[in-house]
Design an enzyme around this catalytic site. Sequence first.
Site, mmCIF file in Angstrom:
data_model
loop_
_atom_site.group_PDB
_atom_site.id
_atom_site.type_symbol
_atom_site.label_atom_id
_atom_site.label_comp_id
_atom_site.label_asym_id
_atom_site.label_seq_id
_atom_site.Cartn_x
_atom_site.Cartn_y
_atom_site.Cartn_z
ATOM 1 N N CYS A 69 0.746 -1.303 0.073
ATOM 2 C CA CYS A 69 0.146 -0.037 0.128
ATOM 3 C C CYS A 69 1.006 1.238 0.130
ATOM 4 C CB CYS A 69 -0.949 0.058 1.245
ATOM 5 S SG CYS A 69 0.158 0.090 2.671
ATOM 6 N N ASP A 102 7.102 26.314 -32.943
ATOM 7 C CA ASP A 102 8.075 26.927 -34.196
ATOM 8 C C ASP A 102 7.701 26.686 -35.632
ATOM 9 O OD1 ASP A 102 10.787 27.646 -34.896
ATOM 10 O OD2 ASP A 102 11.092 25.183 -35.313
ATOM 11 N N ASP A 144 15.703 25.473 -30.385
ATOM 12 C CA ASP A 144 14.568 26.176 -29.602
ATOM 13 C C ASP A 144 14.663 25.653 -28.191
ATOM 14 O OD1 ASP A 144 13.152 27.236 -31.848
ATOM 15 O OD2 ASP A 144 12.188 25.338 -32.224
ATOM 16 N N ASP A 200 11.586 21.771 -32.291
ATOM 17 C CA ASP A 200 12.458 20.733 -32.756
ATOM 18 C C ASP A 200 13.595 20.350 -31.749
ATOM 19 O OD1 ASP A 200 14.655 22.633 -32.853
ATOM 20 O OD2 ASP A 200 14.458 22.743 -34.906
#
Length: 725
Positions: A13, A414, A610, A606
Site C-alpha cells: 500500500c 516553432d 529552440d 524541434d
Amino acid sequence: MQQVRFYIEGMTCSACSSGIERALERKDFIQEVRVDLLSKSAVVVYDTAHASLEDIFKMITKLGYSPKESLPPPKVQKSHLWLAMPATLGVLYLSMVGMHLPALLPAILHNSFISGFLQALLSLLVMHAGRHFYIRGFKSLWERQPNMDSLIALGTSSAFLYSVVLLGKAFQGTQVGYYFESACVILLFVMLGKRLENASKDKALAAMEGLLGRQPQSALRVEEGNAVEVLIERVQVGDVLKILPGSVIPVDGVVIEGEGEIDESTLTGESVPIYKSQGAHVFSGTLNTTTSFLIRATHTSAQSVLQKIAQQVRDAQGSKAQIARLADKVARIFVPSVIAIASVAFGVWFFLSNFAHALEVFIAVLVISCPCALGLATPMSLLVAHKEASHLGLFFKDAQALEKARLVDCVVFDKTGTITQGKPQVQRVVAIPGISTNDVLCLASSVEAHSEHVLAQGIVAYAKAQDAVLKEVKDARAFVGLGIRGCVEGTWIKVGNLEFFNTPNPFVLDTPGTWVFVGIEGQSDHILGALILQDMPKAHAKEDISRLQTLGIKTMLLSGDRADNVQALVQELGMSTGIGQASPENKLAKIEELKVQGEVVMMVGDGMNDAPALARSDVAVVMARGSDASLEVADVVSFNNEIVAVENAIKLSRATIANIKQNLFWAFGYNAIAIPLACGVAFKAGIMLSPMLASLAMSLSSLSVVLNAQRLRGIHLKIKASYES
C-alpha cells in the site's frame, strides 16, 4: 553523489512506499528518494563516501521488505491461497454450522473445546499461508512505519488471541463462541483481493514492457560479403546489417542499399508502413514488412531510441504527479490514525457493551480501512495512460508533464519542421533580363549540390525534377549564415541570401517565401537571378490548429523566418498570432512574457535551436523523430511528427487526470464512510459491520480503483476518432 535504481518486494500500500521514503530521507547521506508502489522500484541518490548500497538495503530489510538489484520473476501464490481456502472453509463449517445447523455436525464436535481446538489448528494454517502480513506488519509497526499489513496483523491477531483465551475457558467446561472464523475470513478475503489486484497490475506492466521490448536478441552482420548471425550486444556503430522481410530492426541505423516499407507503430502509433530508401533512418524495434535491405548501424543496442524511450517510461512510472502528493500526505498519517480510531472505538464499546463486542468493532475498524486504494489511485491510471500515449506516438518524460498538459491555454509553435514539413520546395525562379531561368537554376543547383543545408537540398531536388544539367564545381566553400560559393567553368558563383552579396537587390520581393539569390562574384557582385522556396504546411495543419482553438487554446507562431512569411502562414492556418525574425533569445523572452501574463504555455519545437524556450515553457513538446537531443530537452516527445500530437497530449492528459480524480474520490469517500460505519455510528439504525464484511469491503475497494483505471484502455481510439471522423 550516485543515483541507483533497485527493486523492493513486499510493498502492499501507499503507507509502505511512503514509509520507506520517510525512513531513508532521515539519513543525511541520502539526497533524494523516490519509491514507486506499482513497479516495485526505488530511485535513491546518496553519498557514496558515507554509505553503500548494502547499507541502504539493510535499512529497508529492517522495515520488513526485500530490496533487490533486479526484480525476479513474479512468484505464484496459488499454493498459499489453496491452503488458506479449505482451512477457512473448515473453520466456517465448525463455527457457523455448529451454531445454526447443529444436526449437520458430528456429536463429538458439539464439544466446545474440541471444536475450538480444531478451529485453532486450521486458523494456524491460514495464518501460515498469510504469514507475510504478520512479518511485514509487525516489523513496520516496530519501526514506527505502520502500513496496511500492520492493520491486518493487529486485527487478526487480536481475534486469534482472544479466541485462544476463550479456548482455555472451554477447557474448563464453559460453552463459548470463538472468533477464529473472523481471523481466517479476513486473511482469505485480503489474499484473494491482492491476488486479483496484482494480476491486473502485472498485466498492465507486462503490456507496457511488451510494447517496448521488441528489440531482437540477434542480428545479421555482413562480414566479407556473408551475413553472419551475432548477438545484439556485439553490434557496433558502423557495422553493416542485413534486414530480412518480416524481421524486427535490431539497432538504429541508416539504409545504405535497397529499400523497404517499415512498420514504425512502436514509435509513432501508426501501423501504416513507411517507405524507406537509401539514406533514410530506421529505428530499433520497428518491423520490416517487405523486401530485404542493408543498413549501417548508427547506435548500439543500448543506445537505441527505443531503449531510451523504455527507460524514460520506467522513470515516468516512478515519478509522482502533483495530484498524487495529496494521497502521500494522507498515507503518512492514515494508518496511525486508524489504529487510534480503532482503539477509541474499542474503549467506547467496552464501556457501552462488553469486551467481545468492543473487540469486534476494533477488528472491523482496522480491516475496513484501505490505504491501498489511496496508493493505487494515481500510479495505476498513469501506467495505463503511458501505454495509451505510446499508441498515439507520444512519450511523456514524467508524471508532471502528463498532469500539466491538461492546463495548457496557449500553444507556441516553432515553424520549420513543426508547423511546416521542414523540406523547403522551390515555388518560383526569377532572372534578370538577358538571363534564362534555366541558367539560374543550373548554376544554383550545381553549387548547392556541395552543401548539406536544407535549402540546398530543396534546390537540388527541384533541379533534378526539372531535368536541369548540373555543372562541375571546383573549390566550393560554405559561409555560415550567408550561403556558398564555387568556381563554375572559371567563374566564381555565389548562392545565398541578400547579405551574401555586396550589391542591391534587383528584384521586388513580392512573393512570400525564402529568397535564395544567384550571382557572379566580383568587386561588385552581379546578381543573375533568384529562387523562391517555401516550406509548405504539414497536411491537415489548418484543421489541427482549428480544433485546438475549439478547445479554447490560443495558438502562436514564433519563428526566425521573415515577418511577412510568418504572417502569411498565420493567416493561411487561422492561428491567433505570429511573430517573425525571432532569435532564440527573443523566443525565450516571449515565453517568459506569456507566463508572467498568467498563461500556461506549451512550446512545440524541434528540440535543438529552440532549447532555451522549450526549457522555460510549462510543457515542452518536441517533434523530432529519433533525435537524441529531443529526448533530453522534451517533456513530451512526438515521434509521429504531426501537429495533432499537441491535441492528443492535451486530451490524454485531461482524460487521465479525470480518471485519477475518480479513483481518489472513491478511495477517500470509501474510507470516510466505511470507518465511521465500522465504529458503529449507525448502530441505532441496526447497522453494524462484522469483521468479515469489513475485510470483504476493503478488498473490493482496492479492486475497484484498479478496475476503474482500466477504463482508460482504448482512450487512444476515442481521441483519434474525434478528428478522423
